[in-house]
Design a protein around this motif. Structure first.
Motif, PDB file in Angstrom:
ATOM      1  N   ASP A  60       0.834  -1.209   0.000  1.00 52.04           N
ATOM      2  CA  ASP A  60       0.000   0.000   0.000  1.00 52.04           C
ATOM      3  C   ASP A  60       0.865   1.254   0.000  1.00 52.04           C
ATOM      4  O   ASP A  60       0.563   2.234  -0.688  1.00 52.04           O
TER       5      ASP A  60
ATOM      6  N   GLU B  19       0.683  -1.827  -6.811  1.00 56.28           N
ATOM      7  CA  GLU B  19      -0.519  -2.531  -7.244  1.00 56.28           C
ATOM      8  C   GLU B  19      -0.216  -3.726  -8.154  1.00 56.28           C
ATOM      9  O   GLU B  19      -0.937  -4.719  -8.145  1.00 56.28           O
TER      10      GLU B  19
ATOM     11  N   ARG C 215       0.163  -6.890  -6.103  1.00 53.74           N
ATOM     12  CA  ARG C 215      -0.872  -7.331  -5.163  1.00 53.74           C
ATOM     13  C   ARG C 215      -1.378  -8.743  -5.487  1.00 53.74           C
ATOM     14  O   ARG C 215      -1.538  -9.570  -4.586  1.00 53.74           O
ATOM     15  N   ALA C 216      -1.629  -9.015  -6.763  1.00 55.32           N
ATOM     16  CA  ALA C 216      -2.167 -10.331  -7.128  1.00 55.32           C
ATOM     17  C   ALA C 216      -1.176 -11.465  -6.848  1.00 55.32           C
ATOM     18  O   ALA C 216      -1.528 -12.453  -6.189  1.00 55.32           O
TER      19      ALA C 216
ATOM     20  N   PHE D  62      -0.819 -11.841  -3.128  1.00 50.03           N
ATOM     21  CA  PHE D  62      -2.021 -12.432  -2.540  1.00 50.03           C
ATOM     22  C   PHE D  62      -2.006 -13.955  -2.712  1.00 50.03           C
ATOM     23  O   PHE D  62      -2.262 -14.702  -1.762  1.00 50.03           O
TER      24      PHE D  62
ATOM     25  N   TYR E 241      -7.611  -8.714   1.305  1.00 48.59           N
ATOM     26  CA  TYR E 241      -6.521  -8.429   0.376  1.00 48.59           C
ATOM     27  C   TYR E 241      -6.736  -8.964  -1.038  1.00 48.59           C
ATOM     28  O   TYR E 241      -5.888  -8.720  -1.909  1.00 48.59           O
ATOM     29  N   ARG E 242      -7.824  -9.652  -1.311  1.00 50.56           N
ATOM     30  CA  ARG E 242      -8.004 -10.155  -2.667  1.00 50.56           C
ATOM     31  C   ARG E 242      -8.173  -8.982  -3.629  1.00 50.56           C
ATOM     32  O   ARG E 242      -9.057  -8.133  -3.463  1.00 50.56           O
ATOM     33  N   PRO E 243      -7.348  -8.910  -4.656  1.00 55.75           N
ATOM     34  CA  PRO E 243      -7.424  -7.769  -5.577  1.00 55.75           C
ATOM     35  C   PRO E 243      -8.713  -7.805  -6.398  1.00 55.75           C
ATOM     36  O   PRO E 243      -9.284  -8.868  -6.660  1.00 55.75           O
TER      37      PRO E 243
ATOM     38  N   HIS F 141      -9.487 -10.356  -9.445  1.00 54.68           N
ATOM     39  CA  HIS F 141      -8.550 -11.483  -9.304  1.00 54.68           C
ATOM     40  C   HIS F 141      -9.181 -12.777  -9.817  1.00 54.68           C
ATOM     41  O   HIS F 141     -10.342 -13.082  -9.504  1.00 54.68           O
TER      42      HIS F 141
END
Length: 752
Positions: free
Chosen positions: A259, A266, A269-270, A273, A309-311, A314
Motif C-alpha cells: 500500500d 498494485e 498485489r495479485a 495475494f 486483500y483479494r485484488p 482477481h
C-alpha cells in the motif's frame, strides 16, 4: 586511470560492478551448541578479509556464548554481542543488522551451515552484479543423512534470467522460499527501507518479500550455498502451537508495504495475494502446526485475510482443486474445506496405523521371550506394578561391574539406601561382580523380571532391543568416554565407521533415554548433535572420575603392589584405541623395542581395547605387564605414572590427575580423521607431548620431556581446564541427586 565510483539512489557511493564488496554474516545464536561450530567454520573460510561474522548470543543458557568468545579470540573477523535476556530470532537479527558494517548482509541461522565454496561464490556474484538482493539456492539435510536440493530450484533458470532484473520483470522470485538465509541484501538498501524483523514464528516474511518488491536490481546465483538442517526435534515451525497465527500479522505488514508503494505496488498485489494464501493453506494442511481445536479459528482468520486483500478482478487459480479451495475460503466454509481435503488423493505415503511405541516394543520383547520359553512370565511381569525402589545397572554390554554406572551405583547406596540396585551381567562375567553386589544373569527369568519391573535403568551403552520401556520407567545413559571421535549420527559421514550400522535403530534406542550424563562441554555438544532425542542433559562431570579426583599416594602405592609394579619404576599405562579400518589389534609401534629402549627405569602397563585380545606371552614380562583384563581402568590410571595413548577417550579421564604426564602417539592421525571423524584436532590442542613416529616416541620418554618440559606441562593444564572442568569428585552425587532424588543440581556446576 582508476575507476570512478558510481552513486546510488540512497546516497551511498558504490564501486562499479566487478569491484570487491564486503559481506557481513549475521548469526543469531540460541540453544545450538551442538551445531554452532560447524556453522561458524563453514562461514569463516580462510583468506577472505572482506568478511565479518556478527554473532548475537541471544542469552543462550548453554555453552554457545563461550563458543562464540572462543572463535572471536582467534579470528578478528568475528564480533560477538551477548544479550542479557532472550529477545527472539527476529530482534536478534535486528541487533546484528545494526552492528553490521559490510556492503551486504547475510542472515544465517546458527544450526545450519554453508557449503564449502558458498562465501567466495556469493562475494564474486555480488561484485559482478551489485544487486540490491542476491538470491541463491539451498538444500535440506535430514537427520538420517539424506541431503536434497530445495524444491523449485528450476526458478533459477527457467526461463533464463538476465544478470539483474526487477520483481516486476520476473515475479516468479516471489515463489522462492520466504526465508532470510537464502539471500544476501545490500545493507544500506535494507536500512533505508526501514524494514525490521518481527517477533513470532514467521519473522522473515515482512522483510524477505518487501526487499524483492522494492528492489531495482535483483540477481540470481544458481548454486546451493546453504544447508538447511531439518532437525529431528526442536524446529518451532514444525511444532503445533497457536503461535502459527502469527503468519496473519506478518502478511498484514507485507500488504501495508505494498500500500505504501502506491501505484507501483498494485502490480504486486495479485502475485503476493496468491503467495500469502498458499503459505497460509500450507500451515493448516500440514497437520503438525495448528492444533485441531484451533483449526476452525485459523481458517476464519484466513478467510478474513482473503476478503481483505483479494485484488479486484482477481482470477481463481488454475486447477479444479485449487480453485475450489479459494471458493471455500471466500465463504469461510471450514467443513467444506475439510471434506475437500478428505477427497484429495494423498500426496504422501499414508500414515501407518496408530500404535504406541510401548506396544511395538512389547510385542518385540514378547517374541524374543517366547523363543526362550519365558513369554508368559514376561507378559505377566509387564502387567505388574513398577517397583519404585528397583534400579537396574549394566555396563559394556553386560561385561561386568564398572565405569560410570558403578560409580552411580555406589553413590546411590550411600544417598538412597532404600533403592535396591541390581546388575545385569553375562553368565561368563558373574565372577567379576564384587561381593555384596546383587546381580541377575542376562536372559534368565530374574533378568526378565527386573527388566519388566524396574523403575531406573542405568547403562553406559544401550540396552538390548528386546526390552520394553514402560511409561514411568527412567533410562539413564552415561556413555563411557569423552568423544574425541565422531559418535551417533555424526558417524554417517564416515563409511569405515558407519559400516553395518542401522542409524534409525540407533536413534530409536536413544529415544528411550530420559537423562544423558555428560562430562564436559565437548561431550554435551557431541551428544546433542549425534543423538537428537528428547532427554535431559546432565553436564555434571563423569561419575567414574570421582575416584581419580580423590586419588591419594597411599591408594597409588597399594594398587601398584596389587598389580605387581616393581618399586622405584615408572609405570607407563599404554591404551591404544580401536581403529575401524583395522580388523584386529596391530600395535602402531614395536612394543618389545619400545620397552627395551626405555630401559630398566620403566615398566609398560599394556591395556588393549576391549574389542581385542592381544594374547599372552608376546612381550617381556619384566618390562611389559598385560593389564587388558583388569576390571577397573580407574585403578590403572591411579597406579601409573604416565599415560601413553593415541585417540582413546582415556586421555580426558587421565587429565583429572593433575601431576601425571600424557603422551600421544599419532602416526596415523590423518587416516583416523578420514575414516572415523573427530570433534577437534587433538594434535593442535594436545594433553601433553605428541609423537608422530616411533623414533620420536622413544626420544620423548628418554629425554624426560613428559615430566620436565614446561610447554608440555602448560598443554596438560590447558587441556585439563577445558575438558575436566566439573571433575571435582562430586559428579556421581550430582547425578544421583537429580535422577533418583529429584533435586535440582547446578547443571553445569559453577566453575571452581
Amino acid at each position: 586511470m582508476a575507476d570512478t565510483p558510481a552513486h546510488t539512489g540512497d546516497g551511498q557511493t558504490a564501486p562499479r560492478p566487478g569491484a570487491p564488496v564486503s559481506l557481513s554474516v549475521v548469526v543469531p545464536v540460541h540453544l545450538v551448541q551442538g551445531y554452532l561450530r560447524q556453522c561458524l567454520d563453514s562461514i569463516l573460510v580462510p583468506d577472505v578479509p572482506n568478511l565479518e561474522v556478527v554473532a548475537v548470543d541471544d542469552a543462550s543458557p548453554d555453552h554457545c556464548g563461550q563458543i562464540l568468545d572462543e572463535y572471536a579470540a582467534r579470528d578478528p573477523r568475528v564480533r560477538v554481542r551477548h544479550l542479557e535476556r532472550n529477545v527472539g530470532l527476529g530482534e536478534a537479527r535486528n541487533i546484528g543488522l545494526d552492528m553490521a558494517t559490510g556492503d551486504y548482509v547475510w542472515f544465517v541461522d546458527s544450526d545450519d551451515y554453508l557449503t564449502p565454496d558458498a562465501v567466495p561464490a556469493v562475494l564474486e556474484r555480488l561484485a559482478e552484479t551489485r544487486p540490491d538482493v542476491l538470491l541463491f539456492d539451498h538444500a535440506r539435510e535430514y537427520w538420517h543423512g539424506k541431503v536434497k536440493r530445495g524444491t523449485g530450484n528450476d526458478l533459477f533458470r527457467d526461463p533464463p534470467a538476465p544478470e539483474v532484473f526487477t520483481c516486476a520483470e520476473r515475479p516468479s522470485v516471489l515463489k522462492m522460499m520466504m526465508t532470510a538465509w537464502n539471500r544476501a541484501i545490500r545493507r544500506q538498501y535494507l536500512v533505508d527501507l526501514g524494514l525490521r524483523f518481527g517477533a513470532g514464528y514467521y519473522e522473515d516474511v515482512n522483510v524477505t518479500y518487501p526487499v524483492l518488491l522494492a528492489a531495482e536490481r535483483i540477481s540470481l546465483l544458481d548454486q546451493v550455498c546453504y544447508i538447511y538442517r531439518q532437525r529431528r526435534r526442536g524446529a518451532v515451525t514444525r511444532t503445533a502451537s497457536a503461535k502459527h497465527f502469527d503468519v496473519f500479522d506478518q502478511y498484514d505488514r507485507v500488504f501495508a508495504f505494498i500500500d505504501a508503494m502506491g501505484a507501483d505496488g498494485e502490480r504486486f498485489r495479485a502475485p503476493m495475494f496468491d503467495r500469502a494464501m498458499w503459505h497460509m493453506q500450507l500451515i493448516l494442511e500440514r497437520g503438525d502446526r495448528v492444533h485441531e481445536e484451533d483449526a476452525p479459528r485459523y481458517f476464519e482468520r484466513m478467510a478474513q485475510t482473503y476478503a481483505r486483500y483479494r485484488p479486484a478482478g482477481h482470477e481463481l487459480p488454475d486447477g479444479e482443486q485449487a480453485a475450489k479451495k479459494y471458493q471455500l475460503i471466500e465463504k469461510n466454509d471450514y467443513r467444506g474445506y475439510q471434506r475437500l481435503l478428505a477427497r484429495k488423493p494423498p500426496s504422501r505415503k499414508p500414515a501407518k496405523a496408530a500404535t504406541s511405541m510401548f506396544r511395538k516394543r512389547k510385542r518385540a520383547a514378547v517374541n524374543v521371550a517366547k523363543r526362550t520359553g519365558l513369554r508368559q512370565y514376561y507378559k505377566a511381569q509387564l502387567r505388574m506394578p513398577i517397583d519404585e525402589n528397583l534400579a537396574v545397572f549394566a555396563a559394556y554390554w553386560h561385561r561386568g561391574y564398572s565405569c560410570n554406572p558403578a560409580a552411580i551405583y555406589e553413590k546411590l547406596r550411600e544417598l538412597a539406601p532404600d533403592i535396591h540396585g541390581v546388575w545385569v551381567v553375562k553368565r561368563e562375567n558373574v565372577k567379576s561382580v564384587p561381593k555384596g553386589v546383587d546381580y541377575v544373569v542376562r536372559g534368565s527369568k530374574d533378568f526378565w523380571r527386573v527388566m519388566a519391573r524396574g523403575k531406573y535403568f542405568v547403562n553406559n551403552v544401550n540396552w538390548v532391543d528386546d526390552i520394553v520401556k514402560r511409561p514411568g520407567q527412567v533410562h539413564v545413559m552415561t556413555h563411557h568416554g569423552t568423544p574425541l571421535k565422531s559418535m551417533g549420527l555424526d558417524q554417517m559421514k564416515y563409511p569405515a565407521s558407519a559400516k553395518g550400522m542401522d542409524f534409525k535403530l540407533m536413534i530409536s534406542r536413544a529415544d528411550r533415554w530420559d537423562f544423558v550424563v555428560s562430562s564436559n562441554p565437548l561431550s554435551t555438544e557431541a551428544w546433542e548433535r549425534g543423538f537428537p532425542c528428547k532427554y535431559e542433559m546432565l553436564e555434571v562431570g563423569y561419575p567414574r572420575n570421582d575416584r581419580l579426583a580423590r586419588a591419594t599416594d597411599a591408594e597409588k602405592a597399594e594398587l601398584r603392589k596389587k598389580l605387581g609394579i616393581p618399586e622405584g619404576k615408572k609405570a607407563v599405562l599404554y591404551t591404544p584405541t580401536h581403529r575401524e579400518y583395522q580388523r584386529s589389534f596391530r600395535p602402531t609401534f614395536d612394543i618389545r623395542r619400545f620397552a627395551r629402549e626405555l630401559g630398566d627405569e620403566y615398566v609398560l602397563l599394556m591395556r588393549a581395547h576391549y574389542f581385542y585380545k592381544p594374547g599372552a606371552g608376546q612381550w617381556d614380562p619384566e618390562r611389559v605387564i598385560d593389564v587388558s583384563g583388569h576390571r577397573s581402568v580407574e585403578e590403572l590410571c591411579i597406579a601409573s605414572d604416565a599415560l601413553l595413548t593415541d585417540y582413546s577417550s582415556i586421555m580426558f579421564d587421565y587429565a583429572v590427575l593433575p601431576d601425571r604426564p600424557i603422551v600421544l602417539f599419532v602416526p596415523d592421525w590423518e587416516t583416523y580423521q578420514l575414516t572415523r571423524g573427530t570433534n577437534f584436532d587433538v594434535t593442535a590442542f594436545p594433553p601433553g607431548a605428541v609423537a608422530h613416529d616411533e623414533e620420536e616416541l622413544i626420544k620423548t620418554f628418554r629425554s624426560g620431556a613428559p615430566w620436565q618440559d614446561e610447554a608440555v606441562t602448560r598443554a596438560r593444564a590447558a587441556f585439563r581446564a577445558r575438558f575436566c572442568p566439573w571433575d571435582d569428585g562430586h559428579a556421581a552425587e550430582r547425578a544421583v541427586r537429580r535422577i533418583f532424588l529429584g533435586e535440582q543440581v547446578p547443571n553445569p556446576p559453577e566453575a571452581p
